[in-house]
Design a protein around this motif. Structure first.
Motif, short mmCIF file in Angstrom:
data_model
loop_
_atom_site.label_atom_id
_atom_site.label_comp_id
_atom_site.label_asym_id
_atom_site.label_seq_id
_atom_site.Cartn_x
_atom_site.Cartn_y
_atom_site.Cartn_z
N PHE A 10 0.79 3.82 -2.87
CA PHE A 10 -0.20 4.78 -2.94
C PHE A 10 0.00 5.91 -1.99
CE2 PHE A 10 -2.09 0.70 -4.31
CZ PHE A 10 -2.68 0.95 -5.46
N GLY A 11 0.91 5.77 -0.95
CA GLY A 11 1.16 6.84 0.01
C GLY A 11 2.00 7.84 -1.00
N VAL A 12 2.87 7.27 -1.54
CA VAL A 12 3.62 8.14 -2.56
C VAL A 12 2.93 8.90 -3.31
CG1 VAL A 12 5.68 8.27 -3.88
CG2 VAL A 12 5.78 6.85 -2.16
N GLU A 13 2.08 8.08 -3.96
CA GLU A 13 1.05 8.56 -4.97
C GLU A 13 0.16 9.80 -4.49
OE1 GLU A 13 -2.59 6.36 -5.97
OE2 GLU A 13 -3.32 8.34 -5.86
N ALA A 14 -0.29 9.54 -3.27
CA ALA A 14 -1.21 10.61 -2.60
C ALA A 14 -0.68 11.87 -2.43
CB ALA A 14 -1.67 9.98 -1.21
N TRP A 15 0.71 11.91 -1.90
CA TRP A 15 1.35 13.19 -1.87
C TRP A 15 1.85 13.91 -3.03
CZ3 TRP A 15 6.24 13.90 -3.44
CH2 TRP A 15 7.18 12.89 -2.94
N GLY A 55 0.75 -1.24 0.14
CA GLY A 55 -0.04 0.16 -0.18
C GLY A 55 0.65 1.28 0.08
N LEU A 56 2.10 1.35 0.43
CA LEU A 56 2.83 2.38 0.57
C LEU A 56 3.14 3.17 -0.66
CD1 LEU A 56 4.12 3.78 3.22
CD2 LEU A 56 6.22 3.20 2.04
#
Ligand code: HDD
Ligand code: HEM
Ligand code: HEM
Lengths: 346, 492
Positions: free
Chosen positions: B106-111, B103-104
């Motif tokens: 997506f964490g990069v994607e989100a910011w 999932g991480l």
């Protein structure tokens, strides 16, 4: 570390409640602004004020989801299984809302604008309701690992009250912000227009909260106790103080500070809910520690969060500053050299 | 076909609607992604040219592209948000088990998207009041943010193709998660670069295609020339690079996901000297009907010599590999992608030749016809690429680790079908309206450019909102001052 990530989650939810909430609130007032002629000025203001910031405001939601599934995968699975319908409806609402808003602006025909505007406004009401209902269902302990989708999980007194409270709170935030925006753009009449509405919305919040007290007493016992004692209570009181301060500021027409106090009151309520739920992510069946993902991942999630703060923070501040200083303006037809076409009536 | 029926029999009823919905929403979202990733860069190139040379036509183009971007970006965001919801609504099993492993990304994607959303707001709304160069420089990080966002998504997707970065405990749950390994999986590199280049190519060809159409309709001014040349040049330079990247992606699939490769190339039994089929249909006995058979070529492509051994579909049990139909779909999707990729190379060569010989665009209409089609072909190719990746991975959602049927939600199939129906209706309406709005903008610009006196007269003197100081008409520096008199320059 899991505890820390749980707080990150609470903070991000609070940020979404404030930023997204302001946005939904603007949509709410768009909905009730009346017919095309009467609602023209308030709608114009809403359009103008929201346009540069609404996308950024709504990205918080993505953060919420990502922190949930990376940090607490079991909780994510449980919530999305049990709350299938309200979340699905919220997703549809998000599409209609965003599309309605984005498409309304470049339309130059009244009929089209009406359709897009209605899409935007109605879903501004429904989406926060469903998201609030989901929170209510979680707070009342109706989501457990393995709960399957059922109406009870979200169509219960606590959920419905939480949904209504979400609407009222967004309407309050929206009106407070629009009040300042109206002043900023020099639309005197609209200042009072939204001032009145902010006060009404605040009254709505208070009434709903008073109704919620007895209703949720047995229905959401754990969180109820958390909110009426200890740190939870402290934050609730602070939130109430901020809310009242907002009202005072509105009455005294000091619209500069009212935005901050209103945001603080909403954020504090979310924080209070975070305290009240401790140590559970799903009261009273799943604790933060039980739900937490792999520790290596959590460490990296924290790093990613810090990087996000370092990179996004200043950009966000810049955006809000440029916006409040009036540096951000939409391109007009004159600048893109666009002509009218037959049938345009706006 | 028997095996297909057998597999369908023990799959949950939710699977089909869930898949259809995922496929539909992703396929729609991905149509906007090239523009989200690449349009900012193309616009900035044009913007720079406009500022640097004081070129009013270039500035007008950049401004108009940002008007389109404003709407396109909004639709991209909402369709993307739906996808995030769908991970929970459709595949809670995958996120519950693997969320903390992959999932991480997506964490990069989100910011990254957050940054993108903020910067794009500043860029789109900064035209009027920011100082021209300040405005330009505030836009410059945009392409980087977009690349970062794509990084996150592709990291997640390539992890689904070649999962690693964890070990399993006795219950089959992941432990010892290692995030770096989970992000930089073997498929990541090939997939990422191939994807990024695809996005730039697609955006380039589509934007150029718009002006190619104008050119074909006889609007041959500088405005059209510029609008065509800048994006088209970017795209043609990337085309041969993309061909090589695609080739290396295929070889990475051959090594890391041999069964998917077998599906893409219709290889039934593991063998050496495997022939290559262009198109054709796989039969349940492993033969291929129709299509063009080229002896030995598949082995040569995979390992540079005819004696290379290629793993066949039958190397794994029937329910661990794509069905006959899925294999045929993946194969066709792959072949269409390769065909379009090769044709685009011819187009790029034509363009290069013409510049080399005449320092000018080719003159024949056929060139512009091909260029006009190239954009649409690219969009089709992007869809095909994803169908290859996703359908070729079946029946696994996480390759060799979790079946799609294990990941799917428990929600009743009837609810999912209803939801799918709603989503299809809503998406078609939204995309239809989006297209209509963009086409309408184009018409307005064309009418204005054609300088039809009637239209001019009808243009309101100041189309601003009626609020205070902000709306004072102001010649906001070169950025907007240049545009107003450039209308005579051309038409869209
Ligand atoms: C403009 C678009 C475009 C063009 C011209 C090509 N591709 Fe492509 N391809 C994509 C756009 C694309 C894509 C949509 O972007 C995909 C989907 C997944 C991905 O990462 O990229 C993709 C995936 C993809 C995959 C699957 C990777 C996987 O399964 O994980 C392979 C093997 C190739 N491509 C190979 C090629 C070859 C040999 C090409 C030579 C002509 C080619 N592609 C041209
Ligand atoms: C953006 C372009 C993409 C397209 C057009 C696409 C297309 C598809 C298609 C056609 C399916 C259905 C496969 C089948 O039914 O046989 C599918 C399934 C799926 N895709 Fe993709 N995909 C894309 C990218 C991604 C990405 C980036 C991810 C995640 C990071 C992803 C995750 C999934 C999941 C979870 C499923 C469901 C499970 C499955 O059927 O394999 N997809 N997608
Ligand atoms: C093929 C891979 C994908 C890429 C490269 C991609 C890229 C993008 C881009 C560039 C945007 C910005 C909006 C725009 O410019 O149109 C966007 C929006 C978004 N995408 Fe996708 N997307 C992909 C697939 C997915 C998938 C599978 C998800 C599901 C998690 C997703 C989630 C999002 C979200 C949440 C947004 C809105 C966030 C924002 O822009 O602030 N995307 N996507």
């Amino acid at each position: 570390m899991a505890e820390l990530i749980a707080w990150v989650l609470v903070v991000v939810i609070a940020a979404y409640a404030c930023a997204g909430g302001t946005d939904y609130g603007a949509g709410f007032w768009d909905l009730v602004a009346g017919g095309a002629e009467r609602g023209k000025r308030p709608r114009g203001l809403i359009d103008h004020a929201m346009a540069p910031v609404w996308e950024a405001n709504n990205v918080w939601l993505i953060f919420v989801l990502i922190v949930m599934w990376t940090g607490f995968p079991t909780m994510f699975q449980a919530v999305f299984s049990a709350m299938w319908l309200p979340l699905a409806l919220a997703a549809v609402g998000l599409v209609l809302r965003g599309a309605g808003f984005a498409l309304r602006k470049p339309s130059r025909r009244l009929a089209q604008r009406r359709i897009y505007g209605a899409m935007f406004a109605v879903s501004s009401l429904l989406t926060p309701f469903f998201l609030g209902a989901v929170l209510g269902g979680i707070a009342s302990g109706r989501v457990k690992v393995g709960t399957t989708a059922s109406a009870d999980a979200w169509a219960n007194p606590t959920s419905i009250l939480a949904g209504l409270l979400a609407i009222a709170a967004t309407a309050f935030l929206g009106a407070v912000f629009l009040c300042s925006d109206a002043r900023r753009f020099g639309a005197r009449d609209l200042v009072d227009y939204f001032r009145l509405r902010a006060l009404l919305a605040f009254a709505g919040v208070v009434v709903l909260a008073l109704i919620a007290l007895p209703v949720t007493h047995n229905d959401a016992r754990y969180v109820w106790d958390g909110l009426t004692g200890g740190a939870g209570l402290l934050l609730v009181i602070l939130a109430a103080v901020c809310g009242l301060a907002t009202v005072l500021l509105l009455l005294r027409r000091s619209h500069g500070w009212s935005r901050y106090t209103s945001v603080a009151s909403v954020a504090l309520v979310v924080g209070a809910w975070g305290f009240a739920q401790r140590p559970y992510v799903l009261p009273t069946s799943l604790t933060v520690t039980q739900a937490a993902g792999a520790s290596h991942t959590l460490r990296w999630l924290m790093i990613v969060t810090v990087i996000a703060i370092i990179l996004v923070g200043p950009a966000l501040v810049l955006l809000y500053r440029l916006d409040t200083q009036g540096e951000l303006e939409e391109l007009t037809d004159a600048e893109t050299v666009a002509a009218r076409t037959p049938g345009d009536n706006l | 076909m028997l095996s297909t029926a057998a597999i369908l029999a023990n799959t949950p009823a939710q699977l089909l609607p869930a898949r259809e919905q995922m496929a539909f929403t992703l396929a729609m979202h991905i149509l906007l992604v090239p523009f989200g990733v690449a349009l900012p860069l193309i616009t900035l190139v044009m913007h720079h040219r406009g500022l640097r040379r004081g070129d009013a036509v270039a500035l007008l183009l950049a401004r108009r592209w940002s008007a389109v971007m404003a709407v396109q970006f909004a639709i991209g965001i909402i369709t993307g948000t739906v996808l995030s919801f769908e991970f929970g609504l459709l595949w809670p099993g995958m996120m519950g088990r693997w969320g903390d492993v992959f999932g991480l990304g997506f964490g990069v994607e989100a910011w990254a998207f957050f940054l993108e959303a903020v910067l794009i707001a500043i860029y789109l709304y900064g035209w009027r009041r920011l100082k021209p160069w300040t405005h330009f420089w505030l836009g410059v990080p945009l392409p980087l943010a977009a690349l970062m966002g794509a990084f996150g998504i592709i990291a997640a997707n390539s992890w689904m193709n070649t999962p690693r970065g964890f070990s399993l405990d006795a219950n089959g749950n992941p432990i010892n998660v290692n995030v770096q390994q989970a992000i930089f999986t073997p498929m990541f590199g090939p997939e990422y670069w191939h994807f990024v280049v695809a996005m730039f190519m697609t955006a380039g060809y589509v934007v150029a295609g718009v002006y190619a159409v104008g050119w074909l309709r006889g609007r041959r001014d500088r405005y059209h020339r510029l609008g065509f040349t800048v994006p088209f040049t970017v795209a043609t330079i990337l085309t041969p690079i993309q061909f090589m990247l695609g080739d290396s992606a295929a070889r990475a699939v051959f090594h890391k996901q041999p069964v998917k490769f077998a599906a893409m190339e219709l290889v039934w039994d593991t063998d050496t000297h495997v022939p290559e089929y262009m198109f054709g249909r796989l039969n349940s006995d492993g033969t291929v009907s129709g299509g063009l058979k080229i002896p030995q070529l598949d082995s040569i492509l995979a390992g540079f010599k005819p004696s290379t051994q290629v793993t066949g579909l039958t190397s794994v049990p029937a329910d661990d590999r794509p069905t006959i139909v899925q294999a045929t779909i993946a194969h066709w999707a792959f072949d269409i992608m390769v065909t379009v990729g090769s044709l685009l190379i011819l187009l790029a060569l034509w363009y290069a030749w013409s510049w080399w010989r005449h320092r000018d665009l080719p003159r024949t209409r056929w060139f512009f016809r091909s260029a006009a089609v190239a954009g649409a072909a690219c969009l089709v190719t992007v869809e095909c690429g994803w169908i290859t990746t996703e359908v070729g991975r079946q029946p696994w959602i996480v390759y060799n680790r979790m079946r799609v049927s294990e990941a799917v939600t428990d929600t009743r199939a009837s609810s999912l079908w209803t939801m799918l129906g709603i989503v299809i209706v809503v998406y078609i309406a939204v995309f239809g309206a989006f297209l209509a709005v963009v086409l309408k903008m184009r018409t307005r610009w064309r009418i204005a450019d054609e300088g039809s006196a009637a239209a001019r007269a009808a243009l309101p003197p100041e189309t601003d909102t009626p609020y205070g100081p902000r709306s004072e008409p102001e010649p906001a520096g070169a950025a907007s001052g240049g545009g107003s008199d450039s209308g005579s320059g051309g038409a869209s």
